[in-house]
Design a protein around this motif. Structure first.
Motif, PDB file in Angstrom:
ATOM      1  N   GLY A 168       0.813  -1.205   0.000  1.00  0.00           N
ATOM      2  CA  GLY A 168       0.000   0.000   0.000  1.00  0.00           C
ATOM      3  C   GLY A 168       0.844   1.252   0.000  1.00  0.00           C
ATOM      4  N   LYS A 169       0.151   2.350   0.029  1.00  0.00           N
ATOM      5  CA  LYS A 169       0.809   3.652  -0.096  1.00  0.00           C
ATOM      6  C   LYS A 169       1.436   4.133   1.214  1.00  0.00           C
ATOM      7  CE  LYS A 169      -0.300   8.364  -1.562  1.00  0.00           C
ATOM      8  NZ  LYS A 169      -1.337   9.232  -2.134  1.00  0.00           N
ATOM      9  N   TRP A 170       0.777   3.886   2.347  1.00  0.00           N
ATOM     10  CA  TRP A 170       1.177   4.543   3.581  1.00  0.00           C
ATOM     11  C   TRP A 170       2.001   3.705   4.539  1.00  0.00           C
ATOM     12  CZ3 TRP A 170       0.902   9.393   2.851  1.00  0.00           C
ATOM     13  CH2 TRP A 170      -0.133   9.940   2.089  1.00  0.00           C
ATOM     14  N   LYS A 171       1.808   2.402   4.571  1.00  0.00           N
ATOM     15  CA  LYS A 171       2.512   1.582   5.564  1.00  0.00           C
ATOM     16  C   LYS A 171       4.033   1.682   5.467  1.00  0.00           C
ATOM     17  CE  LYS A 171      -1.190  -1.670   6.467  1.00  0.00           C
ATOM     18  NZ  LYS A 171      -1.660  -3.058   6.328  1.00  0.00           N
ATOM     19  N   THR A 212      -7.242   7.253   7.838  1.00  0.00           N
ATOM     20  CA  THR A 212      -6.337   6.320   7.171  1.00  0.00           C
ATOM     21  C   THR A 212      -5.151   5.998   8.064  1.00  0.00           C
ATOM     22  OG1 THR A 212      -6.992   7.193   5.023  1.00  0.00           O
ATOM     23  CG2 THR A 212      -4.928   5.963   5.101  1.00  0.00           C
ATOM     24  N   LEU A 213      -4.582   7.011   8.711  1.00  0.00           N
ATOM     25  CA  LEU A 213      -3.455   6.782   9.613  1.00  0.00           C
ATOM     26  C   LEU A 213      -3.849   5.824  10.729  1.00  0.00           C
ATOM     27  CD1 LEU A 213      -0.595   7.330  10.611  1.00  0.00           C
ATOM     28  CD2 LEU A 213      -1.471   9.380  11.766  1.00  0.00           C
ATOM     29  N   ILE A 226      -1.675  12.305   4.638  1.00  0.00           N
ATOM     30  CA  ILE A 226      -2.479  11.169   5.074  1.00  0.00           C
ATOM     31  C   ILE A 226      -3.659  11.656   5.914  1.00  0.00           C
ATOM     32  CG2 ILE A 226      -1.170  10.705   7.190  1.00  0.00           C
ATOM     33  CD1 ILE A 226      -1.533   7.698   6.609  1.00  0.00           C
ATOM     34  N   GLU A 285      -3.772  -1.904  11.661  1.00  0.00           N
ATOM     35  CA  GLU A 285      -3.413  -3.088  10.870  1.00  0.00           C
ATOM     36  C   GLU A 285      -1.975  -3.519  11.159  1.00  0.00           C
ATOM     37  OE1 GLU A 285      -4.252  -2.326   6.743  1.00  0.00           O
ATOM     38  OE2 GLU A 285      -6.390  -2.040   7.124  1.00  0.00           O
ATOM     39  N   LEU A 286      -1.075  -2.563  11.247  1.00  0.00           N
ATOM     40  CA  LEU A 286       0.324  -2.886  11.555  1.00  0.00           C
ATOM     41  C   LEU A 286       0.455  -3.475  12.958  1.00  0.00           C
ATOM     42  CD1 LEU A 286       2.028   0.217   9.932  1.00  0.00           C
ATOM     43  CD2 LEU A 286       2.355  -2.172   9.229  1.00  0.00           C
ATOM     44  N   GLN A 336      -6.269   3.620  10.768  1.00  0.00           N
ATOM     45  CA  GLN A 336      -6.512   2.300  10.202  1.00  0.00           C
ATOM     46  C   GLN A 336      -5.195   1.568   9.927  1.00  0.00           C
ATOM     47  OE1 GLN A 336      -8.716   2.341   6.540  1.00  0.00           O
ATOM     48  NE2 GLN A 336      -8.415   0.171   6.184  1.00  0.00           N
ATOM     49  N   GLN A 337      -4.244   2.271   9.323  1.00  0.00           N
ATOM     50  CA  GLN A 337      -2.956   1.663   8.996  1.00  0.00           C
ATOM     51  C   GLN A 337      -2.201   1.264  10.262  1.00  0.00           C
ATOM     52  OE1 GLN A 337      -1.877   1.445   5.267  1.00  0.00           O
ATOM     53  NE2 GLN A 337      -4.042   1.342   5.693  1.00  0.00           N
ATOM     54  N   ILE A 391       5.006   4.990   7.053  1.00  0.00           N
ATOM     55  CA  ILE A 391       4.832   4.946   8.508  1.00  0.00           C
ATOM     56  C   ILE A 391       5.985   4.181   9.144  1.00  0.00           C
ATOM     57  CG2 ILE A 391       3.404   4.000  10.365  1.00  0.00           C
ATOM     58  CD1 ILE A 391       0.952   4.567   8.489  1.00  0.00           C
TER      59      ILE A 391
END
Length: 95
Positions: free
Chosen positions: A18-21, A49-50, A45, A56-57, A52-53, A24
């Motif tokens: 993905g774009k953000w992980k 979204t932050l 971001i 998930e991490l 959520q990411q 981060i």
């Protein structure tokens, strides 16, 4: 249902794709950081979204969320041992 991966790259991309992980993870590689500071360092971001990411991490045990028992609440995120190994992959990709 448990996911089945045929090669390690599939699992890695599932976790950090993905774009953000990756962004981060690179920021967290410099040490523990609070959500607000991450937001300032990654201005494009969205807050949703932050969040959520980060969740998930954390679920994938790539980062650790530390909550301090104080008022106002203080939460920091930092890389787990597994997260540190993924960061090395990201650094290698950037070179």
């Amino acid at each position: 249902m448990e996911k089945i991966y045929h090669i390690g790259v599939e699992a890695t991309l599932d976790v950090i794709g993905g774009k953000w992980k990756p962004i981060i993870l690179c920021h967290l590689g410099n040490g523990p950081i609070r959500t607000g500071e991450l937001r300032r360092r990654i201005p494009n971001i969205a807050q949703k979204t932050l969040t959520q990411q980060l969740r998930e991490l954390e679920e994938d045990e790539i980062i650790i969320r530390k909550v301090y028992n104080q008022v106002p609440p203080k939460v920091e995120y930092y890389l787990s041992e597994e997260g540190k190994t993924l960061r090395e992959v990201l650094i290698a990709m950037a070179i």
